[in-house]
Scaffold this active site. Structure first.
Site: not given
Ligand SMILES: *Cc1c(COP(=O)(O)O)cnc(C)c1O
Length: 378
Positions: A48, A100, A172, A197
């Site tokens: 962990r 998002y 982000d 992604k």
């Molecule tokens: C998918 C996404 C998230 C969330 O991420 P997860 O891996 O699904 O928890 C946050 N910000 C953006 C821009 C995203 O496309």
């Protein structure tokens, strides 16, 4: 070293015991001490707290954004959560109005009882951010290009305002990725990724990360790390290994996503069934100028379109496509299209004729042909 080289070699320190060129997956949750009872330097203790695959991955992630450290999480949402935890109770956060959805929902549903509040603003208008600043504003959160309308925020201008008010900036960078935009070059303090992604790139790993540089106060960085290790919101050794491997081809996938997106956007722009194409690479796009200043190597693989004829036509288009699948998420090698309004639910602010497209790395002629035959059936 450049991105292409870093994405392949960083974090891979070899396996002297076996000579393996590709690192093994270490599944062990616990690690032996030395004979004298001391901990072995450089060796993990308990999975962990840390694990060899995770440490390798974090080293690579930090290098890709040019940060000093990276902290890997079990999802992008867990990564975002670590920041809100670190900010503490009664903090105020300024967000883009088309952020998002999960980020805003997290503040409103998980942190409201901590007294945390947020103000959504149009981040492409600096005066709106200035007006939203309160005494307890701790963070301005940037997402560029935004989801799903592909608005491009001038990161440098937001950072300048935030620094003058002693407010942290977080970005982000899931959509732009460091291939197209490097937020640390513009002075942001924290970068977050849903590595689910483009970093993962194959729609088969759920994970996230935070990347920091020197500008982030040490106590905040320690709190984010503590949230990961004490909270246990960690990616598995296999997910770390898989993401480490996926990143090796990151720099060759990204230009293809962008080239395909540019060609598809240009084609769709010329189609009479399409009302509007939101893609910052198009000259006619309202954010093209700031995108040109801030993005390099192209304009990314994401776009959205407004289909003439409302929701019915939009949904018909998704069902007529043969190669392109109607599914949520983005950043994979395969092209996906999604009707955002029905995905986001009742509170959605997305237009009902909007379709978001994550352009994959298939042959562009095949993609255009699929859209051509589907549009012909509307
Ligand atoms: C998918 C996404 C998230 C969330 O991420 P997860 O891996 O699904 O928890 C946050 N910000 C953006 C821009 C995203 O496309």
């Amino acid at each position: 070293m450049k991105l292409e080289t870093l994405s392949i070699h960083t974090g891979n320190h070899g396996e002297p015991a076996t000579g393996a060129v590709v690192p093994p997956i270490i599944l062990s949750t616990t690690f032996e001490r030395a004979e004298d009872g001391n901990f072995v330097e450089g060796r993990d203790i308990y999975a962990r707290a840390s694990n060899p695959n995770r440490r390798m991955l974090e080293e690579k992630l930090a290098a890709l954004e040019g940060g000093t450290d990276a902290i890997a999480f079990s999802s992008g949402q867990a990564a975002t959560m670590s920041i809100f935890h670190a900010l503490g109770t009664n903090s105020h956060v300024i967000l883009p109005d088309d952020i998002y959805y999960g980020t805003r929902y997290m503040i409103e549903s998980l942190y409201a009882h901590w007294g945390m509040t947020c103000t959504p603003v149009d981040m492409t208008d600096i005066s709106q951010i200035r007006k939203a600043i309160k005494k307890n504003t701790k963070l301005i959160w940037i997402e560029s290009p935004s989801n799903p309308s592909l608005k491009v925020t001038d990161i440098e201008a937001v950072v300048k305002l935030a620094q003058s008010k002693n407010i942290l900036t977080g970005c982000d960078n899931t959509w732009a990725t460091p291939y197209f935009t490097k937020p640390f070059d513009f002075g942001v303090d924290i970068i977050m990724h849903s590595t689910t992604k483009y970093f993962g790139g194959h729609s088969d790993i759920l994970s996230g990360c935070i990347i920091v540089n020197e500008s982030l106060p040490q106590d905040l960085k320690a709190k984010i790390r503590n949230f990961q290790t004490t909270g246990g919101v960690i990616p598995s050794p296999f997910d770390c290994w898989l993401l480490f491997r996926s990143l090796a081809t990151f720099a060759v996938r990204m230009p293809v996503h962008a080239q395909n997106a540019m060609k598809l956007a240009t084609f769709l722009e010329s189609c009479p069934q399409i009302e509007k194409v939101n893609y910052p690479g198009l000259k006619a796009n309202e954010y093209h100028k700031v995108a040109k200043k801030q993005m390099k190597n192209g304009f990314g693989g994401m776009m959205s379109v407004l289909v003439k004829g409302g929701q019915e036509s939009a949904l018909k288009l998704t069902s007529e496509l043969k190669l392109v699948k109607h599914a949520t998420s983005l950043g994979g090698v395969e092209t996906l299209i999604e009707h955002r309004k029905s995905a986001e639910g009742a509170h959605s602010v997305s237009p009902d004729n909007l379709l978001r497209i994550s352009v994959g790395i298939e042959n562009i002629e095949d993609l255009i042909e699929d859209f051509r035959q589907a549009l012909d059936r509307l």
